[in-house]
Design an enzyme around this catalytic site. Structure first.
Site, PDB file in Angstrom:
ATOM      1  N   GLY A  96     120.328  76.824  -0.072  1.00 25.61           N
ATOM      2  CA  GLY A  96     119.031  76.482   0.520  1.00 25.61           C
ATOM      3  C   GLY A  96     119.184  75.424   1.598  1.00 25.61           C
ATOM      4  CG  ASP A 318     117.775  68.306  -7.005  1.00 25.71           C
ATOM      5  OD1 ASP A 318     117.001  69.226  -7.358  1.00 25.71           O
ATOM      6  OD2 ASP A 318     118.343  68.291  -5.906  1.00 25.71           O
ATOM      7  CE  LYS A 345     114.309  71.651  -6.213  1.00 26.05           C
ATOM      8  NZ  LYS A 345     114.795  70.832  -5.101  1.00 26.05           N
ATOM      9  NE  ARG A 349     117.934  73.568 -10.588  1.00 25.54           N
ATOM     10  CZ  ARG A 349     118.382  72.835  -9.587  1.00 25.54           C
ATOM     11  NH1 ARG A 349     117.621  71.884  -9.078  1.00 25.54           N
ATOM     12  NH2 ARG A 349     119.592  73.039  -9.094  1.00 25.54           N
TER      13      ARG A 349
END
Length: 433
Positions: A96, A318, A345, A349
């Site tokens: 990404g 993150d 993501k 997640r």
């Protein structure tokens, strides 16, 4: 599929020198390629994402030399927008941090020459990662971008019609990478660009990284309280000669958490003056009860009595994943809120984290944009095989389960190559079984 079983770890202690930050590495390479002059990028991360960016830049005619250990890259800047032969295709894997910024930067190409199209594609998962908000903004700025398969997702075709600039609205609620991509391209647009943010801007610290780096490459942005950004057009990035990539603060989180749970660990390459928002992960550990020491170039975490917390972690998406597995070792429940962007993501997640935490014995509630975790009793951990979903952060987060009295098996451990190929070596180096 390869599997790695980590036996229970009784104590952790040591120092970990962090690899370079993924997001800083790829931003630095792109800005260096567009800038006037040669830039020596040091402490570059050697990983899949960075390799995809380097391969793309080479195909776009950028000359660079890479040191043998791949940590230093000398980039000869073009001093202008990219140009390419019609029909060129760039394969960007699941990166990404390469796909988004390149999509915007390639729109700068001017059709003074022959009209030419370029295609951006990647792995199957890349075709599930939304890019519509960025493309919508680029279209408003006069770009010619088309979807080749599903609308709103890569692969994309871009024509060299140039980027005009002007007034642009962009949705800030899903990913800050869309705004980062637009900001980095805007100074080279034909006219000034005024970017208005629709909705609540997520992951603001990542935007601070972008603005900070643009300034190092001699471009200022007028940031009006993260609601509007004004960028003067027709500018040229200037090489700063040397750019040092900070250690990856997201990667620091696993080692700091290990120290907070079972010992004392110092990470170097990131410190109190870091431009990365994920350094604030250490403050969350401190709130939970760990002892944290901040240095200029290091952060140290020492074991404390950890308690669960209830917190909005939109600013550190993150590193917040590491809090989810750290919560297994805290007293009481932990709730991580405002993390919808976990769903877009490398994998979904939120769903993945909930599934795997249950396997090791936690009670978990998965909400649309939050996760609630009730840890197992310290003697009730279950030995589980952790699916990693080709997501580097899932593999690294669940290594922490070995700090219990139970082993943990990580499926496809090599998926950490996306940001941290040597992660498990570093982790075992600080561990005493």
């Amino acid at each position: 599929m390869e599997k790695l079983t980590l036996t229970p770890i009784s104590h952790v202690e040591g120092t970990v020198n962090l690899p370079g930050s993924k997001s800083l590495s790829n931003r630095a390479l792109l800005l260096a390629a567009l800038a006037k002059g040669t830039t020596r990028v040091t402490n570059l991360l050697d990983s899949d994402d960075v390799r995809h960016m380097l391969n793309a830049l080479k195909q776009l005619g950028v000359n660079y030399s890479l040191s043998e250990d791949k940590s230093v890259c000398e980039v000869q800047g073009l001093g202008k927008a990219f140009a390419w032969q019609n029909g060129l295709a760039l394969f960007l894997g699941n990166a990404g941090t390469a796909m988004r910024p390149l999509t915007a930067a390639l729109c700068l190409a001017n059709a003074d020459s022959v009209p030419a199209e370029i295609i951006l594609t990647g792995e199957p998962r890349m075709k599930e990662r939304p890019i519509k908000h960025l493309v919508d903004a680029l279209l408003q700025a006069g770009a010619d971008v088309q979807y080749l398969e599903q609308e709103g997702y890569p692969p994309l075709a871009i024509r060299n019609t140039g980027l005009k600039g002007g007034k642009v609205k962009i949705d800030g609620s899903v990913s800050s990478q869309f705004l980062t991509a637009l900001l980095m391209a805007a100074p080279m647009a034909e006219r000034d660009t005024e970017i208005e943010i629709i909705g609540e801007l997520v992951s603001k610290p990542y935007i601070d990284i972008t603005l900070n780096m643009m300034k190092i490459f001699a471009v200022d942005v007028d940031n009006q309280n993260y609601q509007r950004f004004v960028v003067k057009g027709n500018q040229q990035y200037q090489s700063p000669n040397i750019f040092l990539v900070e250690g990856d603060a997201s990667s620091a989180s696993y080692f700091l958490a290990a120290g907070a749970i079972k010992g004392k660990v110092r990470v170097t390459g990131v410190g109190k003056n870091s431009i990365q928002g994920d350094r604030l992960f250490a403050e969350v550990l401190e709130k939970m009860g760990a002892k944290i020491t901040w240095g200029e170039d290091y952060i140290e975490a020492e074991r404390g009595e950890l308690n669960g917390i209830d917190m909005d972690m939109n600013h550190i998406p993150d590193a917040a994943m590491t809090i989810a597995t750290t919560a297994l070792f805290a007293q009481g429940e932990t709730v991580i809120r405002n993390i919808y962007n976990w769903r877009v993501k490398e994998t979904d997640r939120l769903s993945a984290m909930a599934t795997e935490l249950r396997k090791v014995g936690a009670e978990v509630e998965e909400g649309e944009d939050f996760i609630r975790i009730q840890p197992p009793a310290s003697d009730q951990f279950k030995h589980a095989e952790i699916e990693t979903y080709n997501d580097h952060r899932m593999a690294m987060c669940f290594a922490l389960v070995a700090l219990s009295n139970t082993a943990v098996t990580i499926c496809d451990p090599k998926c950490t190559a996306k940001t941290f190929p040597t992660f498990f070596d570093e982790f075992s180096a600080i561990a005493t079984v």
